[in-house]
Design an enzyme around this catalytic site. Structure first.
Site, PDB file in Angstrom:
ATOM      1  N   SER A   1       9.678   0.471  -2.287  1.00 44.32           N
ATOM      2  CA  SER A   1       8.892   1.663  -2.611  1.00 44.32           C
ATOM      3  C   SER A   1       8.256   2.320  -1.388  1.00 44.32           C
ATOM      4  O   SER A   1       7.817   3.463  -1.471  1.00 44.32           O
ATOM      5  CB  SER A   1       7.799   1.329  -3.630  1.00 44.32           C
ATOM      6  OG  SER A   1       6.791   0.533  -3.057  1.00 44.32           O
TER       7      SER A   1
ATOM      8  N   LYS B   1       0.861   1.025  -1.429  1.00 43.30           N
ATOM      9  CA  LYS B   1       1.127   2.447  -1.609  1.00 43.30           C
ATOM     10  C   LYS B   1       0.233   3.252  -0.667  1.00 43.30           C
ATOM     11  O   LYS B   1      -0.735   2.738  -0.119  1.00 43.30           O
ATOM     12  CB  LYS B   1       0.834   2.892  -3.051  1.00 43.30           C
ATOM     13  CG  LYS B   1       1.629   2.176  -4.127  1.00 43.30           C
ATOM     14  CD  LYS B   1       3.084   2.590  -4.145  1.00 43.30           C
ATOM     15  CE  LYS B   1       3.866   1.943  -5.264  1.00 43.30           C
ATOM     16  NZ  LYS B   1       4.352   0.618  -4.997  1.00 43.30           N
TER      17      LYS B   1
END
Length: 157
Positions: A76, A113
């Protein structure tokens, strides 16, 4: 308005694994650091450009009691050059800010993230378009475990 809070386990029986701070070995390994910038185009002899030594501990670890290492699983964050198998250096003493890459805890799982915090909106963005942003609604809390200060990649050789 959502809020960002530091992650503090609610009990000793929390589902997250217990973690140990990064251990800095008393014997420091210093490697030569070359002053010359390396071109990716053609070879250049660099022996005459030795500037000083490089200790990765002092380069990556600012606060040793608040620094932890994590191994990345998944893709990701590939747009931020964080790849599956990389080792992340995470500092818990840094206050998370807009655009920092953070280690967050969502539903008792760690995730890495990029933090977006603008105009009262808090989101976590992946650096891979295959993953949608994680948005926090009013009165929800984002638990930030720490701020990613570096990544170490190892190539298959």
């Amino acid at each position: 308005m959502p809020t960002i809070i530091p992650f503090i386990p609610r009990s000793a029986s929390a589902a997250l694994p217990g973690l140990q701070p990064a251990m800095i070995a008393p014997a420091v390994l210093r490697l030569p650091l070359l002053q010359h910038r390396i071109s990716a185009g053609f070879p250049s002899p660099a022996d005459d450009y030795v500037e000083k030594s490089l200790d990765l501990n002092t380069y990556l670890v600012r606060n040793k009691t608040a620094t932890f290492f994590f191994r990345v699983i998944g893709d990701s964050m590939t747009g931020a050059n964080i790849n599956d198998g990389d080792m992340l250096v995470v500092d818990r003493s840094i206050e998370p800010k807009h655009r920092h890459i953070v280690l967050a805890v969502i539903n008792n799982e760690y995730t890495v993230k990029r933090l977006h915090h603008q105009d009262g909106v808090i989101e976590l963005h992946a650096e891979n378009p295959a993953y949608p942003p994680i948005r926090f609604r009013e009165h929800e809390e984002l638990q930030v475990w720490g701020v990613v200060v570096g990544a170490v990649s190892r190539f298959a050789v």
